[in-house]
Design an enzyme around this catalytic site. Structure first.
Site, mmCIF file in Angstrom:
data_model
loop_
_atom_site.group_PDB
_atom_site.id
_atom_site.type_symbol
_atom_site.label_atom_id
_atom_site.label_comp_id
_atom_site.label_asym_id
_atom_site.label_seq_id
_atom_site.Cartn_x
_atom_site.Cartn_y
_atom_site.Cartn_z
ATOM 1 C CE LYS A 1 -83.464 -0.910 43.786
ATOM 2 N NZ LYS A 1 -83.118 0.540 43.844
ATOM 3 C CD GLU B 1 -78.784 -4.275 52.591
ATOM 4 O OE1 GLU B 1 -78.701 -3.045 52.723
ATOM 5 O OE2 GLU B 1 -78.494 -4.849 51.518
ATOM 6 C CG ASN C 1 -81.783 2.199 40.798
ATOM 7 O OD1 ASN C 1 -82.526 1.346 41.285
ATOM 8 N ND2 ASN C 1 -81.003 2.960 41.548
HETATM 9 P P1 IDP Z 1 -77.950 2.763 45.934
HETATM 10 O O1 IDP Z 1 -79.142 1.880 45.597
HETATM 11 O O2 IDP Z 1 -77.079 3.036 44.738
HETATM 12 O O3 IDP Z 1 -77.157 2.267 47.132
HETATM 13 P P2 IDP Z 1 -79.125 4.763 47.707
HETATM 14 O O4 IDP Z 1 -78.612 6.152 47.872
HETATM 15 O O5 IDP Z 1 -78.871 3.786 48.808
HETATM 16 O O6 IDP Z 1 -78.549 4.198 46.305
HETATM 17 O O7 IDP Z 1 -80.683 4.869 47.429
HETATM 18 C C1 IDP Z 1 -81.529 3.744 47.533
HETATM 19 C C2 IDP Z 1 -82.484 3.752 46.364
HETATM 20 O O8 IDP Z 1 -83.333 4.909 46.460
HETATM 21 C C3 IDP Z 1 -81.844 3.892 44.971
HETATM 22 O O9 IDP Z 1 -81.351 2.673 44.454
HETATM 23 C C4 IDP Z 1 -82.996 4.432 44.156
HETATM 24 O O10 IDP Z 1 -83.940 3.413 43.824
HETATM 25 C C5 IDP Z 1 -83.637 5.394 45.157
HETATM 26 N N1 IDP Z 1 -83.084 6.756 45.026
HETATM 27 C C6 IDP Z 1 -81.855 7.199 45.395
HETATM 28 N N2 IDP Z 1 -81.682 8.498 45.133
HETATM 29 C C7 IDP Z 1 -82.843 8.908 44.580
HETATM 30 C C8 IDP Z 1 -83.310 10.189 44.076
HETATM 31 O O11 IDP Z 1 -82.596 11.190 44.095
HETATM 32 N N3 IDP Z 1 -84.567 10.216 43.573
HETATM 33 C C9 IDP Z 1 -85.394 9.122 43.545
HETATM 34 N N4 IDP Z 1 -84.995 7.916 44.000
HETATM 35 C C10 IDP Z 1 -83.748 7.813 44.510
#
Ligand code: IDP
Ligand code: MG
Length: 140
Positions: A11, A128, A114
């Site tokens: 990212k 994807e 992250n």
């Molecule tokens: P993942 O990347 O671990 O699969 P997902 O729930 O699919 O997590 O969320 C996609 C992306 O959205 C995350 O990697 C993160 O960058 C962002 N994200 C997820 N939850 C939150 C949140 O509670 N606050 C802000 N950003 C979030």
């Protein structure tokens, strides 16, 4: 166990901090092979489409802004059990909850920034991969 491939994205926060090599080393150390890879600067509408599944989430707007804020490295990782294996290497979504030694724990900044994306199922991985790579760019 089966031979699989998964879609990974390094990212913008990680590309910006110039740590793509350190992250790629983790994949290789943990038995995954990078079988396709390119740097892209995604526009807002491309990111919105990729993260469409999260459209109704409170963080969707901010996530799309962030993912289109700088270049990313999109890649295909291949190996035994690649989808689940990569999720283990990545760690939990929130770096604060991720296990020690995972990419997100070591390189993630916060729950949004992250460091990496990884497909969450074999079915989504194939979708994807097709979103980002043409057949010509993929190993036969
Ligand atoms: P993942 O990347 O671990 O699969 P997902 O729930 O699919 O997590 O969320 C996609 C992306 O959205 C995350 O990697 C993160 O960058 C962002 N994200 C997820 N939850 C939150 C949140 O509670 N606050 C802000 N950003 C979030
Ligand atoms: Mg996800």
């Amino acid at each position: 166990m089966s031979l699989q491939r998964t879609l990974s994205i390094i990212k913008p926060d990680a590309v910006g901090r110039n740590i793509t090599g350190s992250i790629n080393a983790r994949f290789e150390q943990e038995g995954l092979r990078i079988t396709a890879q390119k740097m892209m600067f995604l526009c807002r509408s491309q990111v919105e489409k990729f993260y469409e599944i999260h459209r109704d989430k409170a963080f969707y707007d901010s996530l799309c802004e962030y993912m289109s804020s700088g270049p990313v490295v999109v890649q295909v990782l291949s190996g035994e059990d690649a989808v689940a294996r990569n999720r283990r290497i990545m760690g939990a979504t929130n770096p604060a909850n991720a296990e020690i030694g995972t990419i997100r724990r070591d390189f993630g900044q916060n729950v949004e920034q992250n460091a990496v994306h990884g497909s969450d199922s074999v079915e989504n991985a194939e979708k994807e991969i097709a979103f980002f790579f043409s057949k010509l760019e993929l190993m036969p």
